[in-house]
Motif scaffolding. Sequence first.
Motif, mmCIF file in Angstrom:
data_model
loop_
_atom_site.group_PDB
_atom_site.id
_atom_site.type_symbol
_atom_site.label_atom_id
_atom_site.label_comp_id
_atom_site.label_asym_id
_atom_site.label_seq_id
_atom_site.Cartn_x
_atom_site.Cartn_y
_atom_site.Cartn_z
ATOM 1 N N GLY A 50 11.972 127.684 -12.432
ATOM 2 C CA GLY A 50 13.143 128.678 -12.876
ATOM 3 C C GLY A 50 14.214 127.328 -12.310
ATOM 4 N N SER A 51 13.593 126.829 -11.836
ATOM 5 C CA SER A 51 15.146 126.050 -11.260
ATOM 6 C C SER A 51 15.578 124.541 -11.964
ATOM 7 N N LEU A 52 16.659 124.315 -12.760
ATOM 8 C CA LEU A 52 16.932 123.193 -12.616
ATOM 9 C C LEU A 52 16.681 121.593 -12.103
ATOM 10 N N ILE A 53 16.848 120.865 -11.820
ATOM 11 C CA ILE A 53 16.677 119.829 -10.596
ATOM 12 C C ILE A 53 16.794 118.251 -11.358
ATOM 13 N N PRO A 54 17.076 117.211 -10.867
ATOM 14 C CA PRO A 54 16.964 115.638 -11.380
ATOM 15 C C PRO A 54 15.731 115.593 -11.688
ATOM 16 N N ARG A 55 15.691 114.609 -13.191
ATOM 17 C CA ARG A 55 14.324 114.650 -13.676
ATOM 18 C C ARG A 55 14.167 113.346 -13.180
ATOM 19 N N PRO A 56 12.499 113.515 -12.410
ATOM 20 C CA PRO A 56 12.127 112.063 -12.149
ATOM 21 C C PRO A 56 12.354 110.998 -12.696
ATOM 22 N N MET A 57 11.823 110.006 -12.634
ATOM 23 C CA MET A 57 12.080 109.210 -13.021
ATOM 24 C C MET A 57 10.713 108.489 -13.803
ATOM 25 N N VAL A 58 10.261 108.040 -14.716
ATOM 26 C CA VAL A 58 8.981 107.256 -14.882
ATOM 27 C C VAL A 58 8.905 105.259 -13.980
ATOM 28 N N SER A 59 7.332 105.579 -13.679
ATOM 29 C CA SER A 59 7.368 103.589 -13.138
ATOM 30 C C SER A 59 7.328 103.246 -14.570
ATOM 31 N N PRO A 96 0.808 104.006 -9.917
ATOM 32 C CA PRO A 96 2.111 104.564 -8.113
ATOM 33 C C PRO A 96 2.903 103.434 -8.082
ATOM 34 N N MET A 97 4.193 103.678 -7.172
ATOM 35 C CA MET A 97 4.371 102.943 -6.665
ATOM 36 C C MET A 97 3.808 102.172 -4.780
ATOM 37 N N LEU A 98 4.682 101.552 -4.721
ATOM 38 C CA LEU A 98 4.700 101.737 -2.713
ATOM 39 C C LEU A 98 5.889 102.263 -2.619
ATOM 40 N N ARG A 147 13.457 105.997 1.202
ATOM 41 C CA ARG A 147 14.273 105.812 -0.720
ATOM 42 C C ARG A 147 13.332 107.277 -1.303
ATOM 43 N N ALA A 148 13.773 107.974 -1.503
ATOM 44 C CA ALA A 148 12.796 109.240 -2.857
ATOM 45 C C ALA A 148 12.889 108.176 -3.973
ATOM 46 N N TRP A 149 11.532 109.074 -5.064
ATOM 47 C CA TRP A 149 11.492 108.583 -6.166
ATOM 48 C C TRP A 149 12.934 109.172 -7.273
ATOM 49 N N PRO A 150 13.136 107.657 -7.499
ATOM 50 C CA PRO A 150 14.591 107.692 -8.480
ATOM 51 C C PRO A 150 14.553 108.559 -9.140
ATOM 52 N N SER A 151 15.403 109.655 -9.167
ATOM 53 C CA SER A 151 16.012 110.644 -10.423
ATOM 54 C C SER A 151 16.854 110.494 -11.598
ATOM 55 N N CYS A 152 17.337 111.171 -12.359
ATOM 56 C CA CYS A 152 18.301 110.968 -13.451
ATOM 57 C C CYS A 152 18.954 112.103 -13.410
ATOM 58 N N ASP A 153 19.980 112.797 -13.065
ATOM 59 C CA ASP A 153 20.850 113.619 -12.682
ATOM 60 C C ASP A 153 21.287 114.310 -14.422
ATOM 61 N N GLU A 154 21.390 113.265 -15.526
ATOM 62 C CA GLU A 154 21.381 113.310 -16.203
ATOM 63 C C GLU A 154 20.872 114.497 -17.406
ATOM 64 N N HIS A 155 20.064 114.512 -17.246
ATOM 65 C CA HIS A 155 18.485 114.974 -18.217
ATOM 66 C C HIS A 155 17.853 116.606 -16.950
ATOM 67 N N GLY A 207 1.162 104.591 -1.255
ATOM 68 C CA GLY A 207 1.833 105.245 -2.539
ATOM 69 C C GLY A 207 2.077 106.052 -3.033
ATOM 70 N N TYR A 208 2.587 106.358 -4.161
ATOM 71 C CA TYR A 208 3.269 107.622 -4.553
ATOM 72 C C TYR A 208 3.093 107.995 -6.212
ATOM 73 N N HIS A 209 3.697 108.693 -6.768
ATOM 74 C CA HIS A 209 3.504 109.012 -8.029
ATOM 75 C C HIS A 209 4.886 109.301 -8.508
ATOM 76 N N SER A 210 5.337 109.233 -9.811
ATOM 77 C CA SER A 210 6.435 110.257 -10.469
ATOM 78 C C SER A 210 5.440 111.623 -10.928
ATOM 79 N N THR A 211 6.048 112.562 -11.700
ATOM 80 C CA THR A 211 5.775 114.236 -11.424
ATOM 81 C C THR A 211 5.740 114.207 -13.715
ATOM 82 N N ALA A 212 6.802 113.150 -13.740
ATOM 83 C CA ALA A 212 7.639 113.039 -15.148
ATOM 84 C C ALA A 212 7.112 114.072 -16.272
ATOM 85 N N ALA A 213 5.875 113.088 -16.218
ATOM 86 C CA ALA A 213 4.953 113.235 -17.225
ATOM 87 C C ALA A 213 4.286 114.886 -17.272
#
Length: 279
Positions: free
Chosen positions: A56-65, A35-37, A42-50, A122-128
């Motif tokens: 059923g919807s495409l969103i910018p991928r959440p990055m990994v801590s 988890p990150m503070l 500031r939103a959790w960083p994401s990647c537009d390229e992937h 704290g908050y978490h990524s959902t990338a996994a």
Amino acid sequence: MTAMMPQLVDWRKITVRLHPRPGTPSFQESHVGGPMLRMPGRAWPSCDEHPAEINGSLIPRPMVSVAQLYKQQFPEIPYPVDSDLLQIFWCPNDHFIEYTESSFEGPAVKIVWGDSSMGLGGYHSTAADIVDPLIDSYLVRPCGITPERVVEFPDVDELPADVRSMLEILDQREGLRYQYALSVARGWKVGGWASWHSTDLLDLSCPDCDGPVTLLLKVDSNEWDSGSRRWRPVEDRDLEDEELQVAYAPTRVEVARAGELRIFCCRSNVHHRVVLDTQ
């Protein structure tokens, strides 16, 4: 080393080995993965390229801590004014980046500086939990850390020719194995020297101002060389089987074919884009 080679005195640097170990770190402490503070605005960083598919919807991928480091524990890090927190994220997919003197293939890195007194919990990524594309070896297992400051000496490529020649003689006479056992520390670490064992020395510079850069963080696939006990912690030398494997590769990260990924930042302005390199 300096008793045998006084010429190395001015080349000493302090690096901070992190010694990550699997656990459940809190957003209120320094750690690897997990988890990150949360910082206001500031939103959790994401990647537009992937992009990732959710319902059923495409969103910018959440990055990994990757790491969260507080100034109280790591005063060596060049925190900007009014910041005492460094957060590092990356996209769990390969990116291709061209620099002036080098190129990079690996996870794209995002660094965030912050004031921890403004934290909102704290908050978490959902990338996994998101479907492919995603490279499993770029998912960082949450780990607590035990910082250890050690003296490092540079890769031989960093040294003047006359010092390199003297080291070669000393290596042959004393069997020191300077390059692999006595110079750059293995494992995850903050600051210190960088190793150039795969490419030879590269002239890296800031992509925004062309100025010099310094090593901010090294992410290593393994904590020591499997053929040597040199950087294996004393506490781990009697471990066997599964416990030994966990200590050897605690984060489960594998970069650059079981190599290392280094994050360099601009010496004059840490808000400039970082430079990434693998060995």
